[in-house]
Design an enzyme around this catalytic site. Structure first.
Site, PDB file in Angstrom:
ATOM      1  N   SER A   1      -7.129   2.160   0.958  1.00 57.25           N
ATOM      2  CA  SER A   1      -6.573   3.167   1.846  1.00 57.25           C
ATOM      3  C   SER A   1      -7.038   4.595   1.519  1.00 57.25           C
ATOM      4  CB  SER A   1      -5.044   3.132   1.779  1.00 57.25           C
ATOM      5  OG  SER A   1      -4.575   3.446   0.479  1.00 57.25           O
TER       6      SER A   1
ATOM      7  N   SER B   1      -7.087   0.274  -3.394  1.00 55.19           N
ATOM      8  CA  SER B   1      -7.361   1.381  -2.475  1.00 55.19           C
ATOM      9  C   SER B   1      -8.335   2.422  -2.989  1.00 55.19           C
ATOM     10  CB  SER B   1      -6.047   2.053  -2.075  1.00 55.19           C
ATOM     11  OG  SER B   1      -5.288   1.190  -1.257  1.00 55.19           O
TER      12      SER B   1
ATOM     13  N   LYS C   1      -6.545  12.799  -1.470  1.00 53.95           N
ATOM     14  CA  LYS C   1      -5.918  11.916  -0.483  1.00 53.95           C
ATOM     15  C   LYS C   1      -4.556  12.478  -0.073  1.00 53.95           C
ATOM     16  CE  LYS C   1      -4.555   6.981  -0.270  1.00 53.95           C
ATOM     17  NZ  LYS C   1      -4.556   5.735  -1.095  1.00 53.95           N
TER      18      LYS C   1
END
Length: 402
Positions: free
Chosen positions: A119, A143, A42
């Site tokens: 996320s 997330s 990420k």
């Protein structure tokens, strides 16, 4: 090993990876426990010599290149895994849908009409699509757990602080965790073995507590969809004992979490937002505006958090784990109105997701159930430090057919 290294979707079509001006690939060590595996990270993890984008072009524009690579990423490289790219995150990570106003929405391979969850959206999308064997993400309010549920993956939020968050963009530090995704339990466990500390092993899970108030939040048809997966976990561990997590209501716990989280987020990001004045998409903009206005509610929320932590620690004696739904719904459709997402999905999900964060507990979302043709995660929530014990249970549980 994963069942196949052949992607079900091309890298470009997945929408999971950052644009080329914010991309990098690194080869892992020649030998190691993860040699031959491919992973993604990420875009909140620092990679030496590159800028960290944090899901927003203005963040990327205003940062300096990192001096060092985040230890969590470096451990994967040192173990032989190849980093194939950075993945898109929601804007400054303040969303759970996976829809990014600036970069688009990574594909949910189970139904491209639906969001992948966020996320850690790109990391989950790339893993579910078979573009990588595993991926690193972060979890504050859910997330990792949300996209794991929406995309049919194993997803881990470890004990708070168990995996170092050094070299990761701060969000809400008392809640932030480094987590990971995989499609199969073997790869999932191998990654965890390397990321988690070599602490004395916790007691194995021998008792299951069924969170009745958590399941009561689901529609009847979805509760029924979990029935077979609950039996599957019981067969691997023990029959469940019903419990109530929040005698004052999970919605009260969720409000406590929202207040604590918002205060920490504004402390971490507020100065940058005030100075740069970035443009945010719907929903994200409103959440940051609300965080800015937070007042003395944070003091009371901190007291309430201590009581919630005591309640969960009292239930989770050594050897126990709580069985609960990860989220209360399957992945929503793309491009819903921000107000609908906030009420029907985000708030409802936080009633479940808040528990682990408030108490700093480890939680694994298991891809054991489906509903209306879509995956839905069943979670194991354990005592602090029981991460490896939860992984041992996950290793005995085969995922639901895609």
């Amino acid at each position: 090993m994963p069942e196949s290294n052949q992607p079900a979707l091309s890298r470009e079509a997945s929408g999971a990876f950052c644009p080329e001006d914010n991309q990098i690939a690194l080869s892992g060590a020649a030998e190691g426990d993860l040699a031959g595996l491919r992973f993604a990270a990420k875009d909140v993890f620092d990679i030496a010599g590159t800028k960290t984008g944090n899901g927003h072009p203005d963040w990327l524009r205003t940062q300096e290149p990192a001096d060092r690579t985040a230890p969590a990423v470096q451990r994967m490289l040192d173990a032989g895994a190849d980093l194939v790219g950075k993945t898109i995150a929601d804007e400054l990570c303040y969303s759970l849908t996976g829809e990014n106003y600036h970069y688009g929405t990574p594909v949910n391979v189970h139904d491209p009409r639906r969001v992948p969850g966020g996320s850690s959206s790109g990391s989950a999308s790339a893993t579910a699509a078979g573009l990588v064997d595993f991926a690193l993400g972060t979890d504050c309010g859910g997330s990792v757990r949300v996209p794991a549920s929406y995309c049919g993956l194993y997803g881990m939020r470890p004990t708070h602080g168990a995996v170092t968050a050094a070299g990761v963009v701060p969000f809400a530090p008392s809640l932030d965790c480094v987590g990971w995704f995989a499609r199969d339990p073997d790869t999932f466990a191998r990654v965890g073995k390397l990321l988690l500390p070599d602490d004395p092993p916790a007691e194995p899970v021998t008792r299951l507590l069924l969170a009745e108030d958590a399941f009561a939040l689901l529609d009847p048809a979805l509760r029924q969809a979990f029935a077979a997966s609950i039996v599957q976990v019981e067969a691997a561990v023990a029959p469940t004992t019903p419990v109530t997590l929040a005698e004052d209501g999970l919605d009260q716990w969720s409000e406590t979490f929202r207040t604590v989280q918002a205060g920490e987020i504004w402390a971490s990001l507020g100065d940058w937002i005030e100075a740069v004045k970035p443009r945010f998409g719907p929903g994200v903009s409103e959440r940051f505006a609300a965080a800015k206005l937070l007042d003395q509610d944070a003091i009371e929320a901190a007291k309430q958090r201590l009581a919630i932590r005591a309640r969960l620690n009292g239930l989770l004696t050594p050897g126990a784990a709580i069985l609960m739904p990860t989220v209360p719904r399957i992945a929503p459709l793309r491009n819903l109105a921000a107000a609908e997402v906030e009420v029907a999905y985000r708030h409802a999900a936080m009633n479940l997701l808040c528990c682990a964060g408030l108490a700093g507990l480890p939680q694994i979302s298991l891809p054991l159930a489906t509903h209306e043709g879509m995956p839905i995660g069943l979670s194991l929530l354990g005592p602090r430090g029981s991460d490896r014990a939860l992984l041992a249970v996950a290793a005995r549980l085969a995922p639901a057919p895609a």
